[in-house]
Design an enzyme around this catalytic site. Structure first.
Site, PDB file in Angstrom:
ATOM      1  N   HIS A  82      42.635  20.290 -30.789  1.00 37.84           N
ATOM      2  CA  HIS A  82      41.656  19.750 -29.837  1.00 37.84           C
ATOM      3  C   HIS A  82      40.936  20.890 -29.133  1.00 37.84           C
ATOM      4  O   HIS A  82      41.553  21.885 -28.751  1.00 37.84           O
ATOM      5  CB  HIS A  82      42.380  18.887 -28.791  1.00 37.84           C
ATOM      6  CG  HIS A  82      41.450  18.319 -27.765  1.00 37.84           C
ATOM      7  ND1 HIS A  82      40.677  17.206 -28.012  1.00 37.84           N
ATOM      8  CD2 HIS A  82      41.153  18.716 -26.503  1.00 37.84           C
ATOM      9  CE1 HIS A  82      39.949  16.946 -26.940  1.00 37.84           C
ATOM     10  NE2 HIS A  82      40.219  17.851 -26.012  1.00 37.84           N
ATOM     11  N   ASP A 161      42.594   5.606 -20.302  1.00 38.84           N
ATOM     12  CA  ASP A 161      41.729   6.781 -20.138  1.00 38.84           C
ATOM     13  C   ASP A 161      40.254   6.404 -20.195  1.00 38.84           C
ATOM     14  O   ASP A 161      39.445   6.958 -19.451  1.00 38.84           O
ATOM     15  CB  ASP A 161      42.039   7.844 -21.199  1.00 38.84           C
ATOM     16  CG  ASP A 161      41.136   9.049 -21.021  1.00 38.84           C
ATOM     17  OD1 ASP A 161      41.228   9.686 -19.953  1.00 38.84           O
ATOM     18  OD2 ASP A 161      40.306   9.320 -21.898  1.00 38.84           O
ATOM     19  N   ARG A 168      36.132   8.188 -13.005  1.00 41.43           N
ATOM     20  CA  ARG A 168      36.121   9.576 -12.507  1.00 41.43           C
ATOM     21  C   ARG A 168      34.713  10.148 -12.555  1.00 41.43           C
ATOM     22  O   ARG A 168      34.302  10.896 -11.659  1.00 41.43           O
ATOM     23  CB  ARG A 168      37.061  10.443 -13.356  1.00 41.43           C
ATOM     24  CG  ARG A 168      38.532  10.188 -13.055  1.00 41.43           C
ATOM     25  CD  ARG A 168      39.415  10.825 -14.119  1.00 41.43           C
ATOM     26  NE  ARG A 168      39.213  12.249 -14.255  1.00 41.43           N
ATOM     27  CZ  ARG A 168      39.380  12.929 -15.384  1.00 41.43           C
ATOM     28  NH1 ARG A 168      39.739  12.323 -16.499  1.00 41.43           N
ATOM     29  NH2 ARG A 168      39.183  14.227 -15.415  1.00 41.43           N
ATOM     30  N   SER A 183      44.255  13.090 -19.176  1.00 44.03           N
ATOM     31  CA  SER A 183      43.247  12.423 -19.999  1.00 44.03           C
ATOM     32  C   SER A 183      43.295  12.940 -21.446  1.00 44.03           C
ATOM     33  O   SER A 183      43.385  12.162 -22.398  1.00 44.03           O
ATOM     34  CB  SER A 183      41.868  12.676 -19.370  1.00 44.03           C
ATOM     35  OG  SER A 183      40.841  12.363 -20.255  1.00 44.03           O
ATOM     36  N   LYS A 187      45.555  11.035 -25.026  1.00 44.33           N
ATOM     37  CA  LYS A 187      44.898  10.674 -26.284  1.00 44.33           C
ATOM     38  C   LYS A 187      45.542  11.421 -27.456  1.00 44.33           C
ATOM     39  O   LYS A 187      45.763  10.859 -28.524  1.00 44.33           O
ATOM     40  CB  LYS A 187      43.402  10.998 -26.208  1.00 44.33           C
ATOM     41  CG  LYS A 187      42.653  10.052 -25.275  1.00 44.33           C
ATOM     42  CD  LYS A 187      41.189  10.420 -25.115  1.00 44.33           C
ATOM     43  CE  LYS A 187      40.996  11.566 -24.176  1.00 44.33           C
ATOM     44  NZ  LYS A 187      39.692  11.738 -23.578  1.00 44.33           N
TER      45      LYS A 187
HETATM   46  N1  URA Z   1      37.881  15.700 -21.835  1.00 41.17           N
HETATM   47  C1  URA Z   1      38.623  14.584 -21.707  1.00 41.17           C
HETATM   48  O1  URA Z   1      38.928  13.910 -22.698  1.00 41.17           O
HETATM   49  N2  URA Z   1      39.029  14.232 -20.482  1.00 41.17           N
HETATM   50  C2  URA Z   1      38.742  14.925 -19.364  1.00 41.17           C
HETATM   51  O2  URA Z   1      39.152  14.555 -18.289  1.00 41.17           O
HETATM   52  C3  URA Z   1      37.957  16.091 -19.525  1.00 41.17           C
HETATM   53  C4  URA Z   1      37.544  16.453 -20.779  1.00 41.17           C
END
Ligand code: URA
Length: 437
Positions: A82, A161, A168, A183, A187
């Site tokens: 990621h 999320d 947010r 967050s 995932k």
């Molecule tokens: N990328 C994400 O998936 N979540 C965040 O909070 C910031 C960047």
């Protein structure tokens, strides 16, 4: 237990319990907790902070809030990767084939671009016919037979999320380390791989402008991964200038192919080998990241990485002829050159400005609903540290809308800061963080 009590507790700087975190995340996912209470709690979390244990409880509750992917029927150690997002970051399209060519199964879900940063799903869609949405059985079958598959993330992964991120975004609570870590990692953990390699960007084109913040975020995410029982590593990398020379969807895929042909820019080749080395090590095909890097380098030189990319493109319905014929990618109708106005050296090349210019040329979207021009983008001819002469080409901007291309070219010109003295580009890979280090 009530939301009122939980908000009050965090407002007063006290530590929440696992049960309270669970109550909040589950309740919010099911629409039982209202947006105004979730907003108040997020702001209290933002201002008072969450410790590592609270962050893990939040991450884990979010991981379980939606669908979780089961990859156990695929033999071997599945490794995910990621990036926290950047400009010109096409590394997935290079490292996934390299790691897969070395025997590491890759079953990856990626996102679309939003704002000035790109997304792998949009990039892959510049390949004619390529399908980014597959049935779960097709996805798993490709990982088994080809060794890799990359698809768009379904809306059902870490359902909490999706809602929390949208909240947010409008309540000024995005850039908090714990909330970002929860967050991202919720995932990643829900996506089912056994190990995770994170590329945490730092610099003007990244979420975390300061290196110490990027390192703190990297450490926290590594801790979250390890607490969930997954081998996790993070690399802190420079995003003060774009990665490689291509920015924009189709252009970036062409550059990724160039790297796998052994003729890509040095910086992105270097980063890809570092990341692939870590992935090959995490997948237990190499004893150390250095040995993994060596294996990745051999896969690149022998052409096995390129062959794997070709199989992957074909497997997902794409035209694999793009590898030899870049004319098969969407072609831009308008090209505009950006030339240098004085002699000197490229002192800086602002990643964020280039990312915004590429978006304005048509390569990115302002809202999720916007459509994008897959041919649009920027080809950089000079990067930080390069000597330049008046009248020399700095970049080429392209797209299908002449007005947009014109505007973007002006922005690209502003992204180049030309100084009189020689400068050296900052190192791209700043630090590697592994558990316990
Ligand atoms: N990328 C994400 O998936 N979540 C965040 O909070 C910031 C960047």
């Amino acid at each position: 237990m009530t939301m009122y009590e939980i908000i009050e507790k965090k407002r007063d700087g006290k530590k929440l319990t696992k049960e309270e975190m669970e109550f909040f995340i589950q309740g919010y996912t099911k629409d039982e907790v209202k947006d105004y209470q979730a907003s108040a709690l997020l702001m209290a979390m933002f201002l008072k902070g969450l410790d590592e244990e609270e962050t893990f409880w939040m991450t884990d509750a979010m991981r379980r809030s939606g669908e979780t992917v089961d990859l156990s029927m695929i033999p071997g150690i599945k490794v995910d990767k990621h990036s926290t997002g950047g400009v010109g970051d096409k590394t997935t399209l290079i490292v996934a084939p390299l790691a897969a060519a070395c025997g590491v199964p890759i079953a990856k879900m990626s996102g679309r671009g939003l704002g000035f940063t790109g997304g792998t799903v949009d990039k892959m869609e510049s390949i004619p016919g390529f399908r980014t949405s597959l049935k779960p059985e097709e996805f798993l079958e490709l990982v088994k037979t080809v060794g890799m598959s990359v698809i768009g993330q379904t809306a059902h992964i870490a359902a909490a999320d999706k809602k929390l991120y949208a909240l947010r975004d409008v309540t000024a609570t995005v850039d908090n380390m714990s909330l970002i870590a929860a967050s991202i990692m919720s995932k990643k953990l829900a996506s089912g791989s056994d190990a995770i390699v994170l590329d945490v960007k730092t610099g003007d084109g990244a979420f975390m402008e300061r290196q110490e913040d990027a390192e703190a975020l990297g450490r926290l995410m590594v801790a979250m991964g390890e607490a969930a029982g997954k081998k996790t590593a993070a690399v802190i990398t420079d995003m003060n200038q774009p990665l490689g020379k291509a920015v924009g969807n189709g252009l970036e895929v062409m550059e990724a192919i160039d790297v796998l042909k052994g003729c890509g820019p040095e910086d992105i080749t270097e980063l890809a080998l570092t990341l692939a080395g870590l992935m090959i090590c995490a997948g237990e095909k190499a004893a150390t990241p250095e040995e993994g890097r060596q294996m990745a380098s051999e896969a690149l030189k022998s052409g096995r990485g390129l062959e794997k990319l070709q199989q992957f493109i074909r497997g997902q319905g794409g035209d694999d002829g793009v590898i030899r014929d870049y004319g098969r990618f969407p072609q831009a109708a308008y090209h505009r050159q950006v030339v240098c106005e004085r002699d000197g050296f490229v002192e800086s090349l602002k990643a964020r400005t280039v990312g915004i210019a590429s978006q304005h040329a048509g390569a990115g979207r302002q809202t999720k609903e916007d459509s994008i021009d897959l041919s649009a983008g920027i080809l950089l001819k000079r990067k930080v540290g390069d000597a330049v002469k008046k009248g020399e080409l700095l970049a080429e901007v392209m797209g299908n809308d002449p007005k947009k291309v014109e505007l973007a070219a002006e922005e690209v010109k502003r992204a180049f800061i030309i100084g009189a003295g020689a400068v050296t580009a900052p190192p791209l890979v700043k630090k590697v963080l592994m558990s316990g280090k």
